[in-house]
Structures are given as C-alpha cells and as structure tokens.
Scaffold this motif. Structure first.
Motif, PDB file in Angstrom:
ATOM      1  N   ASP A 100       3.548  11.527 -12.129  1.00  0.00           N
ATOM      2  CA  ASP A 100       2.227  12.114 -11.920  1.00  0.00           C
ATOM      3  C   ASP A 100       1.304  11.586 -13.022  1.00  0.00           C
ATOM      4  OD1 ASP A 100       0.083  13.616 -11.149  1.00  0.00           O
ATOM      5  OD2 ASP A 100       0.911  15.533 -11.847  1.00  0.00           O
ATOM      6  N   ILE A 101       0.252  10.906 -12.645  1.00  0.00           N
ATOM      7  CA  ILE A 101      -0.643  10.273 -13.617  1.00  0.00           C
ATOM      8  C   ILE A 101      -1.256  11.301 -14.566  1.00  0.00           C
ATOM      9  CG2 ILE A 101      -2.791   8.950 -13.855  1.00  0.00           C
ATOM     10  CD1 ILE A 101      -0.561   7.235 -12.903  1.00  0.00           C
ATOM     11  N   SER A 102      -1.536  12.482 -14.070  1.00  0.00           N
ATOM     12  CA  SER A 102      -2.168  13.495 -14.922  1.00  0.00           C
ATOM     13  C   SER A 102      -1.212  14.016 -15.992  1.00  0.00           C
ATOM     14  CB  SER A 102      -2.678  14.663 -14.068  1.00  0.00           C
ATOM     15  OG  SER A 102      -1.601  15.317 -13.440  1.00  0.00           O
ATOM     16  N   LYS A 103       0.086  13.805 -15.809  1.00  0.00           N
ATOM     17  CA  LYS A 103       1.073  14.260 -16.788  1.00  0.00           C
ATOM     18  C   LYS A 103       1.682  13.104 -17.591  1.00  0.00           C
ATOM     19  CE  LYS A 103       2.303  18.234 -13.990  1.00  0.00           C
ATOM     20  NZ  LYS A 103       3.332  18.896 -13.205  1.00  0.00           N
ATOM     21  N   ALA A 104       1.151  11.900 -17.417  1.00  0.00           N
ATOM     22  CA  ALA A 104       1.681  10.726 -18.098  1.00  0.00           C
ATOM     23  C   ALA A 104       1.283  10.740 -19.571  1.00  0.00           C
ATOM     24  CB  ALA A 104       1.165   9.463 -17.435  1.00  0.00           C
ATOM     25  N   SER A 105       2.170  10.215 -20.413  1.00  0.00           N
ATOM     26  CA  SER A 105       1.866  10.112 -21.840  1.00  0.00           C
ATOM     27  C   SER A 105       0.928   8.927 -22.073  1.00  0.00           C
ATOM     28  CB  SER A 105       3.152   9.923 -22.639  1.00  0.00           C
ATOM     29  OG  SER A 105       3.705   8.643 -22.378  1.00  0.00           O
ATOM     30  N   LYS A 106       0.413   8.818 -23.280  1.00  0.00           N
ATOM     31  CA  LYS A 106      -0.493   7.716 -23.621  1.00  0.00           C
ATOM     32  C   LYS A 106       0.221   6.371 -23.492  1.00  0.00           C
ATOM     33  CE  LYS A 106      -4.008  10.152 -25.355  1.00  0.00           C
ATOM     34  NZ  LYS A 106      -5.358  10.106 -24.919  1.00  0.00           N
ATOM     35  N   PHE A 107       1.491   6.345 -23.882  1.00  0.00           N
ATOM     36  CA  PHE A 107       2.269   5.110 -23.784  1.00  0.00           C
ATOM     37  C   PHE A 107       2.457   4.696 -22.326  1.00  0.00           C
ATOM     38  CE2 PHE A 107       6.376   2.818 -23.698  1.00  0.00           C
ATOM     39  CZ  PHE A 107       6.013   1.736 -24.492  1.00  0.00           C
ATOM     40  N   GLN A 108       2.754   5.644 -21.460  1.00  0.00           N
ATOM     41  CA  GLN A 108       2.919   5.351 -20.039  1.00  0.00           C
ATOM     42  C   GLN A 108       1.608   4.875 -19.426  1.00  0.00           C
ATOM     43  OE1 GLN A 108       4.492   9.186 -18.992  1.00  0.00           O
ATOM     44  NE2 GLN A 108       6.560   8.385 -18.736  1.00  0.00           N
ATOM     45  N   LEU A 109       0.504   5.483 -19.827  1.00  0.00           N
ATOM     46  CA  LEU A 109      -0.809   5.050 -19.330  1.00  0.00           C
ATOM     47  C   LEU A 109      -1.135   3.637 -19.809  1.00  0.00           C
ATOM     48  CD1 LEU A 109      -2.901   8.309 -19.748  1.00  0.00           C
ATOM     49  CD2 LEU A 109      -2.111   7.273 -17.615  1.00  0.00           C
ATOM     50  N   ALA A 110      -0.727   3.305 -21.034  1.00  0.00           N
ATOM     51  CA  ALA A 110      -0.952   1.952 -21.552  1.00  0.00           C
ATOM     52  C   ALA A 110      -0.157   0.931 -20.740  1.00  0.00           C
ATOM     53  CB  ALA A 110      -0.566   1.884 -23.020  1.00  0.00           C
ATOM     54  N   ILE A 111       1.079   1.260 -20.387  1.00  0.00           N
ATOM     55  CA  ILE A 111       1.893   0.356 -19.569  1.00  0.00           C
ATOM     56  C   ILE A 111       1.268   0.179 -18.188  1.00  0.00           C
ATOM     57  CG2 ILE A 111       4.108   0.096 -18.396  1.00  0.00           C
ATOM     58  CD1 ILE A 111       5.429   1.328 -20.847  1.00  0.00           C
ATOM     59  N   ILE A 112       0.807   1.266 -17.591  1.00  0.00           N
ATOM     60  CA  ILE A 112       0.164   1.190 -16.275  1.00  0.00           C
ATOM     61  C   ILE A 112      -1.083   0.310 -16.343  1.00  0.00           C
ATOM     62  CG2 ILE A 112      -1.074   2.541 -14.525  1.00  0.00           C
ATOM     63  CD1 ILE A 112       0.916   4.849 -15.233  1.00  0.00           C
ATOM     64  N   GLY A 113      -1.887   0.496 -17.380  1.00  0.00           N
ATOM     65  CA  GLY A 113      -3.090  -0.312 -17.553  1.00  0.00           C
ATOM     66  C   GLY A 113      -2.781  -1.781 -17.758  1.00  0.00           C
ATOM     67  N   TRP A 114      -1.758  -2.072 -18.560  1.00  0.00           N
ATOM     68  CA  TRP A 114      -1.366  -3.460 -18.812  1.00  0.00           C
ATOM     69  C   TRP A 114      -0.895  -4.133 -17.527  1.00  0.00           C
ATOM     70  CZ3 TRP A 114      -1.805  -7.566 -21.584  1.00  0.00           C
ATOM     71  CH2 TRP A 114      -0.869  -8.591 -21.468  1.00  0.00           C
ATOM     72  N   ARG A 115      -0.062  -3.414 -16.755  1.00  0.00           N
ATOM     73  CA  ARG A 115       0.441  -3.985 -15.511  1.00  0.00           C
ATOM     74  C   ARG A 115      -0.706  -4.233 -14.530  1.00  0.00           C
ATOM     75  NH1 ARG A 115       6.340  -2.063 -13.788  1.00  0.00           N
ATOM     76  NH2 ARG A 115       5.792  -3.566 -12.202  1.00  0.00           N
ATOM     77  N   ALA A 116      -1.668  -3.337 -14.474  1.00  0.00           N
ATOM     78  CA  ALA A 116      -2.818  -3.515 -13.585  1.00  0.00           C
ATOM     79  C   ALA A 116      -3.666  -4.706 -14.029  1.00  0.00           C
ATOM     80  CB  ALA A 116      -3.658  -2.248 -13.553  1.00  0.00           C
ATOM     81  N   PHE A 117      -3.895  -4.836 -15.324  1.00  0.00           N
ATOM     82  CA  PHE A 117      -4.676  -5.955 -15.869  1.00  0.00           C
ATOM     83  C   PHE A 117      -4.024  -7.299 -15.530  1.00  0.00           C
ATOM     84  CE2 PHE A 117      -5.191  -8.908 -19.485  1.00  0.00           C
ATOM     85  CZ  PHE A 117      -6.553  -9.159 -19.381  1.00  0.00           C
ATOM     86  N   VAL A 118      -2.725  -7.388 -15.735  1.00  0.00           N
ATOM     87  CA  VAL A 118      -2.016  -8.638 -15.455  1.00  0.00           C
ATOM     88  C   VAL A 118      -2.017  -8.936 -13.964  1.00  0.00           C
ATOM     89  CG1 VAL A 118       0.245  -9.757 -15.537  1.00  0.00           C
ATOM     90  CG2 VAL A 118      -0.599  -8.553 -17.535  1.00  0.00           C
TER      91      VAL A 118
END
Length: 50
Positions: free
Chosen positions: A26-44
């Motif tokens: 659940d994105i609303s319950k994701a930690s900052k580290f998990q959000l950073a990984i999601i953002g990095w994967r989306a950017f790439v």
C-alpha cells in the motif's frame, strides 16, 4: 547511448530490486526507502522507453 544505459539499468532493477506490486504494498503505508525505490524504478523505466 543514454537510452542503452537506461535499458541496462532497467534490467538490473528488475533482477536486484524488489517488486512492491507483487507484494501488494500500500503506497500510503510505504516507508521513505520504499518510496525512493519506487521513484527510482519509475525514473529508469520512463527514460528507457523514450
């Protein structure tokens, strides 16, 4: 050149980084580290498709 680097990074992301959609995170319950990984994967992914 740039696109080929991002395609290589996308393959590395797929093998090395966890897939949070398979874990049904659940994105609303994701930690900052998990959000950073999601953002990095989306950017790439976006840059490898251009």
């Amino acid at each position: 050149m740039k696109k080929s680097i991002f395609k290589l990074l996308a393959k590395l992301n797929k093998t090395l980084l966890p897939s949070f959609t398979k874990k049904e995170l659940d994105i609303s319950k994701a930690s900052k580290f998990q959000l950073a990984i999601i953002g990095w994967r989306a950017f790439v992914t976006i840059n490898s498709l251009d």
